[in-house]
Design a protein around this motif. Structure first.
Motif, PDB file in Angstrom:
ATOM      1  N   GLU A 146       0.840  -1.214   0.000  1.00 54.23           N
ATOM      2  CA  GLU A 146       0.000   0.000   0.000  1.00 54.23           C
ATOM      3  C   GLU A 146       0.875   1.265   0.000  1.00 54.23           C
ATOM      4  O   GLU A 146       0.545   2.250  -0.645  1.00 54.23           O
ATOM      5  CB  GLU A 146      -0.952   0.017   1.206  1.00 54.23           C
ATOM      6  N   ARG A 147       1.994   1.210   0.724  1.00 53.50           N
ATOM      7  CA  ARG A 147       2.887   2.389   0.747  1.00 53.50           C
ATOM      8  C   ARG A 147       3.431   2.675  -0.652  1.00 53.50           C
ATOM      9  O   ARG A 147       3.520   3.817  -1.077  1.00 53.50           O
ATOM     10  CB  ARG A 147       4.046   2.170   1.732  1.00 53.50           C
ATOM     11  N   LEU A 148       3.782   1.596  -1.374  1.00 53.92           N
ATOM     12  CA  LEU A 148       4.296   1.804  -2.736  1.00 53.92           C
ATOM     13  C   LEU A 148       3.213   2.356  -3.648  1.00 53.92           C
ATOM     14  O   LEU A 148       3.475   3.223  -4.491  1.00 53.92           O
ATOM     15  CB  LEU A 148       4.820   0.491  -3.329  1.00 53.92           C
ATOM     16  N   LEU A 149       1.985   1.850  -3.491  1.00 51.80           N
ATOM     17  CA  LEU A 149       0.890   2.335  -4.344  1.00 51.80           C
ATOM     18  C   LEU A 149       0.638   3.812  -4.074  1.00 51.80           C
ATOM     19  O   LEU A 149       0.429   4.606  -4.997  1.00 51.80           O
ATOM     20  CB  LEU A 149      -0.381   1.510  -4.094  1.00 51.80           C
ATOM     21  N   GLU A 150       0.704   4.176  -2.800  1.00 51.57           N
ATOM     22  CA  GLU A 150       0.472   5.576  -2.454  1.00 51.57           C
ATOM     23  C   GLU A 150       1.606   6.463  -3.000  1.00 51.57           C
ATOM     24  O   GLU A 150       1.353   7.517  -3.581  1.00 51.57           O
ATOM     25  CB  GLU A 150       0.380   5.709  -0.936  1.00 51.57           C
ATOM     26  N   ALA A 151       2.829   5.996  -2.831  1.00 53.76           N
ATOM     27  CA  ALA A 151       3.982   6.808  -3.259  1.00 53.76           C
ATOM     28  C   ALA A 151       4.000   6.993  -4.771  1.00 53.76           C
ATOM     29  O   ALA A 151       4.423   8.037  -5.272  1.00 53.76           O
ATOM     30  CB  ALA A 151       5.284   6.163  -2.797  1.00 53.76           C
ATOM     31  N   THR A 152       3.562   5.978  -5.510  1.00 52.00           N
ATOM     32  CA  THR A 152       3.644   6.052  -6.969  1.00 52.00           C
ATOM     33  C   THR A 152       2.344   6.562  -7.596  1.00 52.00           C
ATOM     34  O   THR A 152       2.323   6.919  -8.774  1.00 52.00           O
ATOM     35  CB  THR A 152       3.946   4.664  -7.572  1.00 52.00           C
ATOM     36  N   GLY A 153       1.258   6.514  -6.818  1.00 49.10           N
ATOM     37  CA  GLY A 153      -0.031   6.930  -7.372  1.00 49.10           C
ATOM     38  C   GLY A 153      -0.629   5.915  -8.347  1.00 49.10           C
ATOM     39  O   GLY A 153      -1.566   6.227  -9.090  1.00 49.10           O
ATOM     40  N   VAL A 154      -0.103   4.680  -8.337  1.00 47.49           N
ATOM     41  CA  VAL A 154      -0.649   3.652  -9.253  1.00 47.49           C
ATOM     42  C   VAL A 154      -2.032   3.227  -8.751  1.00 47.49           C
ATOM     43  O   VAL A 154      -2.225   2.944  -7.569  1.00 47.49           O
ATOM     44  CB  VAL A 154       0.307   2.438  -9.331  1.00 47.49           C
ATOM     45  N   ARG A 155      -2.979   3.183  -9.670  1.00 49.60           N
ATOM     46  CA  ARG A 155      -4.361   2.869  -9.289  1.00 49.60           C
ATOM     47  C   ARG A 155      -4.624   1.381  -9.419  1.00 49.60           C
ATOM     48  O   ARG A 155      -4.172   0.740 -10.368  1.00 49.60           O
ATOM     49  CB  ARG A 155      -5.333   3.642 -10.183  1.00 49.60           C
ATOM     50  N   VAL A 156      -5.370   0.854  -8.449  1.00 47.60           N
ATOM     51  CA  VAL A 156      -5.657  -0.579  -8.435  1.00 47.60           C
ATOM     52  C   VAL A 156      -7.167  -0.780  -8.337  1.00 47.60           C
ATOM     53  O   VAL A 156      -7.901   0.142  -7.967  1.00 47.60           O
ATOM     54  CB  VAL A 156      -4.981  -1.263  -7.224  1.00 47.60           C
ATOM     55  N   GLN A 157      -7.606  -1.997  -8.655  1.00 46.58           N
ATOM     56  CA  GLN A 157      -9.013  -2.352  -8.437  1.00 46.58           C
ATOM     57  C   GLN A 157      -9.088  -3.135  -7.133  1.00 46.58           C
ATOM     58  O   GLN A 157      -8.252  -4.017  -6.888  1.00 46.58           O
ATOM     59  CB  GLN A 157      -9.472  -3.216  -9.615  1.00 46.58           C
ATOM     60  N   ARG A 158     -10.069  -2.833  -6.287  1.00 51.80           N
ATOM     61  CA  ARG A 158     -10.153  -3.491  -4.978  1.00 51.80           C
ATOM     62  C   ARG A 158     -11.339  -4.443  -4.910  1.00 51.80           C
ATOM     63  O   ARG A 158     -12.415  -4.129  -5.415  1.00 51.80           O
ATOM     64  CB  ARG A 158     -10.272  -2.445  -3.868  1.00 51.80           C
ATOM     65  N   GLY A 159     -11.138  -5.581  -4.237  1.00 50.15           N
ATOM     66  CA  GLY A 159     -12.196  -6.574  -4.023  1.00 50.15           C
ATOM     67  C   GLY A 159     -12.057  -7.735  -4.980  1.00 50.15           C
ATOM     68  O   GLY A 159     -11.901  -7.533  -6.187  1.00 50.15           O
ATOM     69  N   LEU A 160     -12.042  -8.956  -4.447  1.00 50.71           N
ATOM     70  CA  LEU A 160     -12.045 -10.133  -5.334  1.00 50.71           C
ATOM     71  C   LEU A 160     -12.846 -11.258  -4.700  1.00 50.71           C
ATOM     72  O   LEU A 160     -13.051 -11.310  -3.480  1.00 50.71           O
ATOM     73  CB  LEU A 160     -10.622 -10.560  -5.699  1.00 50.71           C
ATOM     74  N   LEU A 161     -13.318 -12.143  -5.571  1.00 54.41           N
ATOM     75  CA  LEU A 161     -14.135 -13.274  -5.144  1.00 54.41           C
ATOM     76  C   LEU A 161     -13.274 -14.526  -5.214  1.00 54.41           C
ATOM     77  O   LEU A 161     -12.845 -14.929  -6.299  1.00 54.41           O
ATOM     78  CB  LEU A 161     -15.339 -13.407  -6.088  1.00 54.41           C
ATOM     79  N   ARG A 162     -13.005 -15.118  -4.049  1.00 57.85           N
ATOM     80  CA  ARG A 162     -12.205 -16.346  -4.035  1.00 57.85           C
ATOM     81  C   ARG A 162     -13.163 -17.533  -3.905  1.00 57.85           C
ATOM     82  O   ARG A 162     -13.744 -17.773  -2.844  1.00 57.85           O
ATOM     83  CB  ARG A 162     -11.203 -16.314  -2.876  1.00 57.85           C
ATOM     84  N   VAL A 163     -13.338 -18.263  -5.001  1.00 58.13           N
ATOM     85  CA  VAL A 163     -14.309 -19.355  -5.062  1.00 58.13           C
ATOM     86  C   VAL A 163     -13.652 -20.648  -4.580  1.00 58.13           C
ATOM     87  O   VAL A 163     -12.553 -20.991  -5.021  1.00 58.13           O
ATOM     88  CB  VAL A 163     -14.806 -19.520  -6.524  1.00 58.13           C
ATOM     89  N   ALA A 164     -14.318 -21.361  -3.654  1.00 59.39           N
ATOM     90  CA  ALA A 164     -13.793 -22.654  -3.192  1.00 59.39           C
ATOM     91  C   ALA A 164     -13.852 -23.633  -4.359  1.00 59.39           C
ATOM     92  O   ALA A 164     -14.879 -23.751  -5.017  1.00 59.39           O
ATOM     93  CB  ALA A 164     -14.628 -23.163  -2.031  1.00 59.39           C
ATOM     94  N   PHE A 165     -12.718 -24.298  -4.651  1.00 58.50           N
ATOM     95  CA  PHE A 165     -12.727 -25.185  -5.827  1.00 58.50           C
ATOM     96  C   PHE A 165     -12.706 -26.657  -5.447  1.00 58.50           C
ATOM     97  O   PHE A 165     -12.631 -27.520  -6.312  1.00 58.50           O
ATOM     98  CB  PHE A 165     -11.588 -24.838  -6.796  1.00 58.50           C
ATOM     99  N   GLU A 166     -12.773 -26.956  -4.147  1.00 57.17           N
ATOM    100  CA  GLU A 166     -12.889 -28.354  -3.738  1.00 57.17           C
ATOM    101  C   GLU A 166     -13.699 -28.396  -2.449  1.00 57.17           C
ATOM    102  O   GLU A 166     -13.764 -27.408  -1.706  1.00 57.17           O
ATOM    103  CB  GLU A 166     -11.507 -28.981  -3.547  1.00 57.17           C
ATOM    104  N   ALA A 167     -14.324 -29.580  -2.190  1.00 58.44           N
ATOM    105  CA  ALA A 167     -15.274 -29.688  -1.079  1.00 58.44           C
ATOM    106  C   ALA A 167     -14.649 -29.262   0.244  1.00 58.44           C
ATOM    107  O   ALA A 167     -15.281 -28.584   1.065  1.00 58.44           O
ATOM    108  CB  ALA A 167     -15.785 -31.122  -0.998  1.00 58.44           C
ATOM    109  N   ARG A 168     -13.381 -29.614   0.442  1.00 64.90           N
ATOM    110  CA  ARG A 168     -12.723 -29.308   1.707  1.00 64.90           C
ATOM    111  C   ARG A 168     -12.662 -27.804   1.992  1.00 64.90           C
ATOM    112  O   ARG A 168     -12.674 -27.365   3.145  1.00 64.90           O
ATOM    113  CB  ARG A 168     -11.320 -29.893   1.622  1.00 64.90           C
ATOM    114  N   GLN A 169     -12.597 -27.025   0.910  1.00 66.74           N
ATOM    115  CA  GLN A 169     -12.501 -25.578   1.111  1.00 66.74           C
ATOM    116  C   GLN A 169     -13.809 -24.980   1.640  1.00 66.74           C
ATOM    117  O   GLN A 169     -13.805 -23.861   2.155  1.00 66.74           O
ATOM    118  CB  GLN A 169     -12.089 -24.894  -0.194  1.00 66.74           C
ATOM    119  N   TYR A 170     -14.908 -25.737   1.520  1.00 65.23           N
ATOM    120  CA  TYR A 170     -16.189 -25.244   2.037  1.00 65.23           C
ATOM    121  C   TYR A 170     -16.030 -24.888   3.512  1.00 65.23           C
ATOM    122  O   TYR A 170     -16.400 -23.806   3.964  1.00 65.23           O
ATOM    123  CB  TYR A 170     -17.256 -26.324   1.823  1.00 65.23           C
ATOM    124  N   THR A 171     -15.444 -25.824   4.292  1.00 66.47           N
ATOM    125  CA  THR A 171     -15.265 -25.553   5.720  1.00 66.47           C
ATOM    126  C   THR A 171     -14.054 -24.654   5.963  1.00 66.47           C
ATOM    127  O   THR A 171     -14.088 -23.785   6.831  1.00 66.47           O
ATOM    128  CB  THR A 171     -15.128 -26.870   6.524  1.00 66.47           C
TER     129      THR A 171
END
Ligand SMILES: Cc1cc2nc3c(=O)[nH]c(=O)nc-3n(C[C@H](O)[C@H](O)[C@H](O)COP(=O)(O)OP(=O)(O)OC[C@H]3O[C@@H](n4cnc5c(N)ncnc54)[C@H](O)[C@@H]3O)c2cc1C
Length: 348
Positions: A71-96
């Motif tokens: 975050e410090r580098l993003l602030e210092a450089t002014g590079v813009r990012v997109q925030r928020g992502l959806l991490r989908v469970a791809f196997e049954a074990r990840q449900y829990t």
């Protein structure tokens, strides 16, 4: 730190750019980069980063400090990012696992049961549920690298491959492929997979892992989706869908494979079915460097050396680890005993 030491950074990838940016206020830094144009080199990368990047969605090593450093580098450089992502469970074990992650780290993620995913993101198929990670970032890596180098204000010699180094008690002489020799007080080698070309580095316990990514035609109905991360990730850009990436531990060629491209599209279409309709545009390959015996990055003097350092093994987490490790450089370069032992090379 001694008065403006002369420091060479070899490699202008993510590690080299972060190192140059961190060191520039304290030293006279010069960067050497083997390729004359870098744009292609970073196209395979997803540019994704978040605090729960392990398979079981546990926090990464030093994740809070690491994200703060980014975050410090993003602030210092002014590079813009997109925030928020959806991490989908791809196997049954990840449900829990994912439910547990949301319960333990509510500041990082919230749990979406399969029906909640359907309500919020009807285009996404998530039979084992998903994590919504608002702090997840999509970073334009090539822009960040360019911007770090520009803000560092250091000379970048492009098209100059460093072939070798000789260390004496007081300095290091670099030999370049163009026949020139350059003298520095310290050298930080950040060559990525270029490590295989030098015998001293090729002996280290490092490994290259090939990764292929593809561009598909964009689909307007998916344009509003956040990045979706499952066993592959999809980034919904305005010009194309970026799908990555394969993880190939053994490979004989660095060329993209049509079979791998097909498989990436099929995998992505399992999680976002509309992707089956997208048409193939292009494929890219990159190589991650890992430490197979110790899944953490390296920032360390080379074995039996003091002035020649290696900054590497960022694996699939370059955005998480490069800013943090680079931020330590101005201190640890002169006091290597301050390095966390986990990132030190201990044996050849
Ligand atoms: C397909 C794929 C997807 C990825 N997705 C993500 C992601 O979503 N998020 C994330 O955080 N990480 C991701 N990564 C990992 C990330 O890309 C790496 O961790 C990061 O690029 C490593 O940076 P580096 O500077 O060590 O190496 P590199 O980026 O490879 O840079 C090394 C540079 O050194 C130069 N060089 C090499 N040898 C010499 C020499 N002798 N002299 C001069 N120059 C030299 C090279 O030309 C190169 O420009 C991905 C990697 C791949 C392959």
């Amino acid at each position: 730190m001694q008065a403006s030491p002369r420091i060479a950074v070899v490699g202008a990838g993510l590690a080299g750019a972060c190192a140059a940016f961190a060191l520039a206020p304290y030293a006279t830094v010069t960067v050497f980069e083997a390729s004359s144009s870098q744009a292609e080199a970073f196209r395979a990368q997803g540019g994704l980063v978040h605090p729960l990047m392990t398979r079981r969605a546990r926090p990464n090593w030093r994740h809070e400090e690491a994200l703060q450093a980014l975050e410090r580098l993003l602030e210092a450089t002014g590079v813009r990012v997109q925030r928020g992502l959806l991490r989908v469970a791809f196997e049954a074990r990840q449900y829990t696992d994912f439910q547990e992650a949301a319960r333990r780290y509510p500041q990082w993620a919230s749990w979406l049961a399969p029906e909640a995913v359907r309500d919020h993101f009807p285009q996404v198929h998530a039979p084992y549920g998903a994590l919504w990670i608002p702090s997840g970032l999509l970073v334009p890596v090539a822009t960040l690298i360019q911007s770090l180098l520009a803000h560092a204000g250091v000379p970048v010699h492009r098209g100059v491959e460093i072939l070798d180094w000789q260390e004496t008690a007081t300095e290091v002489v670099l030999q370049a492929a163009n026949g020139a020799a350059y003298t520095f007080d310290y050298v930080v080698l950040a060559p990525g997979y270029g490590y295989v070309r030098h015998p001293e580095l090729a002996r280290l316990p490092l490994q290259g892992v090939k990764g292929q990514a593809i561009a598909l035609s964009s689909l307007p109905e998916l344009g509003h989706l956040p990045p979706v991360v499952a066993n592959v990730h999809v980034v919904f850009g305005p010009d194309h869908l970026h799908v990555g990436s394969s993880y190939e531990l053994t490979f004989s060629s660095l060329a993209p494979s049509p079979a791998q491209s097909l498989q990436l599209q099929e995998q992505a279409a399992y999680w976002v079915p509309a992707i089956a309709r997208a048409t193939f545009k292009e494929a890219w390959v990159g190589v991650r460097v890992i430490r197979p015996l110790q899944p953490l990055p390296v920032l360390s003097p080379l074995p039996s050396r003091r002035r020649v350092w290696l900054f590497s093994a960022l694996g699939s987490r370059g955005l998480l680890f490069a800013p943090l490790l680079a931020s330590w450089l101005p201190k640890v370069l002169f006091e290597p005993e301050r390095l966390p032992p986990e990132v030190r090379l201990t044996r050849a």
